[in-house]
Design an enzyme around this catalytic site. Structure first.
Site, PDB file in Angstrom:
ATOM      1  N   THR A   1     -23.422  16.413 -18.235  1.00  0.00           N
ATOM      2  CA  THR A   1     -24.094  16.465 -16.943  1.00  0.00           C
ATOM      3  C   THR A   1     -23.338  17.344 -15.961  1.00  0.00           C
ATOM      4  O   THR A   1     -22.115  17.517 -16.077  1.00  0.00           O
ATOM      5  CB  THR A   1     -24.194  15.033 -16.361  1.00  0.00           C
ATOM      6  OG1 THR A   1     -24.648  15.075 -15.011  1.00  0.00           O
ATOM      7  CG2 THR A   1     -22.836  14.338 -16.374  1.00  0.00           C
ATOM      8  N   ASP A   2     -24.044  17.855 -14.965  1.00  0.00           N
ATOM      9  CA  ASP A   2     -23.380  18.616 -13.915  1.00  0.00           C
ATOM     10  C   ASP A   2     -22.592  17.711 -12.969  1.00  0.00           C
ATOM     11  O   ASP A   2     -21.778  18.192 -12.170  1.00  0.00           O
ATOM     12  CB  ASP A   2     -24.378  19.464 -13.121  1.00  0.00           C
ATOM     13  CG  ASP A   2     -25.463  18.656 -12.422  1.00  0.00           C
ATOM     14  OD1 ASP A   2     -25.514  17.421 -12.583  1.00  0.00           O
ATOM     15  OD2 ASP A   2     -26.282  19.282 -11.705  1.00  0.00           O
ATOM     16  N   GLU A   3     -22.797  16.396 -13.061  1.00  0.00           N
ATOM     17  CA  GLU A   3     -22.097  15.479 -12.160  1.00  0.00           C
ATOM     18  C   GLU A   3     -20.585  15.465 -12.395  1.00  0.00           C
ATOM     19  O   GLU A   3     -19.828  15.011 -11.533  1.00  0.00           O
ATOM     20  CB  GLU A   3     -22.682  14.073 -12.277  1.00  0.00           C
ATOM     21  CG  GLU A   3     -24.140  14.015 -11.828  1.00  0.00           C
ATOM     22  CD  GLU A   3     -24.677  12.603 -11.709  1.00  0.00           C
ATOM     23  OE1 GLU A   3     -23.938  11.718 -11.244  1.00  0.00           O
ATOM     24  OE2 GLU A   3     -25.836  12.387 -12.081  1.00  0.00           O
TER      25      GLU A   3
ATOM     26  N   TYR B   1     -19.712   6.735 -13.736  1.00  0.00           N
ATOM     27  CA  TYR B   1     -20.541   7.456 -14.716  1.00  0.00           C
ATOM     28  C   TYR B   1     -20.005   8.858 -14.946  1.00  0.00           C
ATOM     29  O   TYR B   1     -19.713   9.261 -16.086  1.00  0.00           O
ATOM     30  CB  TYR B   1     -21.998   7.524 -14.240  1.00  0.00           C
ATOM     31  CG  TYR B   1     -22.790   8.592 -14.953  1.00  0.00           C
ATOM     32  CD1 TYR B   1     -22.969   8.533 -16.336  1.00  0.00           C
ATOM     33  CD2 TYR B   1     -23.340   9.676 -14.259  1.00  0.00           C
ATOM     34  CE1 TYR B   1     -23.683   9.535 -17.008  1.00  0.00           C
ATOM     35  CE2 TYR B   1     -24.055  10.657 -14.921  1.00  0.00           C
ATOM     36  CZ  TYR B   1     -24.225  10.586 -16.290  1.00  0.00           C
ATOM     37  OH  TYR B   1     -24.918  11.565 -16.951  1.00  0.00           O
TER      38      TYR B   1
ATOM     39  N   LYS C   1     -18.252  10.633 -18.310  1.00  0.00           N
ATOM     40  CA  LYS C   1     -18.813  11.836 -18.952  1.00  0.00           C
ATOM     41  C   LYS C   1     -17.790  12.971 -18.953  1.00  0.00           C
ATOM     42  O   LYS C   1     -17.694  13.731 -19.931  1.00  0.00           O
ATOM     43  CB  LYS C   1     -20.096  12.267 -18.239  1.00  0.00           C
ATOM     44  CG  LYS C   1     -21.285  11.350 -18.494  1.00  0.00           C
ATOM     45  CD  LYS C   1     -21.663  11.251 -19.965  1.00  0.00           C
ATOM     46  CE  LYS C   1     -22.255  12.556 -20.485  1.00  0.00           C
ATOM     47  NZ  LYS C   1     -22.723  12.405 -21.904  1.00  0.00           N
TER      48      LYS C   1
END
Length: 346
Positions: free
Chosen positions: A130-132, A155, A159
């Site tokens: 993810t870009d998060e 989260y 990741k």
């Protein structure tokens, strides 16, 4: 090519599987069938001769070893993850177990299989992230593949950890890996605790539409079928050891996204008053990132991929799908936590 797809009964994983099976690839779907999974997501291909299902958890190493021994995949597409930020705030342990320990187990099972097969150059371990992991942007700039990691939630931190493990297994053991970091997905089969389906379903039922803070957080939105196409493109043509940022080129503030969905419902299912009357601003999520945006130049220039669906087109398709598929979403509303405000713990 035979693919082992983890988390294939989830939102993005099922989109990958549907496309891959339709393309004639042999696909093994390995899924633990946790709360956000739904076997109906792959019902379209469940009876196809090139599809198989394995009920297993990536935290269970012996089960992974059995799956690799039985199916001997040529590639792994790793999508199994705990992914809801609000749930990660309330219960981070499950995210560490699945996203970190589970990824470690999968890497080791894949490495053992790859070594036993003679370390074929054609094997791929494709990790979908993810870009998060990159944190929060200001009003300017975009994430690229070289953006420093700066995760802000349990989260995104888990990741980020899984991304680092995958890169380490490539550098240390030579495992042929690919990594992708995507922007926010939306579309059919999206589990009804995420923003877009929450807005659609609450508006349909005349319930308040919760918008965190003032709705000024910005996201880049990627239609899930476009994402699945990008992932398969990277699997086929991506350079080993390389990462690719996948964006929809569709930035929008949350409040504007919500109002767009309300406007689509006004057209498709008009009521006496506009649906945006239901918008209700609520206390913001702890550590809510201000803005995400992706520069997709690498995947565009190297692999020739671009998103094909604009945000307006994708949202209308998505709203129409939810209007037509009550048989899919209705049973999911009874699952734990769905419809509740989660992630309020500071």
């Amino acid at each position: 090519m035979k693919l082992l797809v983890t988390g294939g009964a989830g939102f993005i994983g099922s989109a990958v599987i549907r496309q891959a099976v339709r393309a004639g690839l042999d696909v093994v779907n390995l899924d633990a069938l946790t709360y956000a999974a739904c076997e109906a997501n792959v019902a379209e291909v469940a009876d196809a001769p090139n599809y198989a299902f394995v009920h297993a958890d990536i935290t269970d190493r012996p089960a992974l070893d059995r799956a690799f021994a039985e199916h001997a995949p040529d590639a792994v597409m790793h999508l199994a993850a705990e992914s809801h930020v609000d749930r990660s705030i309330d219960g981070p342990g499950a995210f560490v177990a699945t996203n970190v320990t589970g990824t470690y187990n999968l890497l080791e099972a894949a490495r053992a299989h790859w070594v036993q097969a003679g370390r074929p150059d054609t094997f791929r371990f494709h990790h979908i992230s993810t870009d998060e992991v990159f944190g929060s942007l200001g009003s300017e700039g975009q994430f690229t593949e070289t953006t420093p990691y700066d995760p802000r939630s349990p989260y995104s931190a888990t990741k980020a950890a899984s991304d680092h493990l995958v890169r380490a297994w490539h550098e240390t053991y030579g495992l042929p890996v690919l990594l992708t970091n995507c922007s926010n997905n939306y579309g059919p089969f999206h589990f009804p605790e995420k923003l877009v389906p929450v807005v659609i379903l609450n508006a349909m039922h005349g319930r308040p539409i919760p918008v965190y803070g003032q709705g000024l957080n910005v996201r880049d939105w990627l239609y899930v079928e476009d994402h699945a196409d990008a992932l398969l493109t990277v699997l086929r043509r991506g350079k080993v050891g390389r990462s690719y940022a996948i964006g929809g080129e569709n930035e929008a503030r949350n409040i504007d996204l919500v109002r767009t969905i309300c406007g689509i419902l006004d057209d498709l299912r008009p009521e006496a008053a506009p649906h945006d009357r239901l918008i209700e601003f609520v206390t913001d999520r702890p550590g809510h990132d201000a803005r995400y945006a992706i520069d997709p130049s690498r995947i565009r220039d190297e692999l020739g991929w671009r998103p094909s669906v604009t945000l307006e087109e994708g949202l209308e398709r998505t709203v129409r799908w939810y209007l037509d598929r009550e048989d899919w979403w209705r049973p999911l509303l009874d699952r734990s936590g769905v419809g509740e405000r989660l992630g309020k713990t500071a």
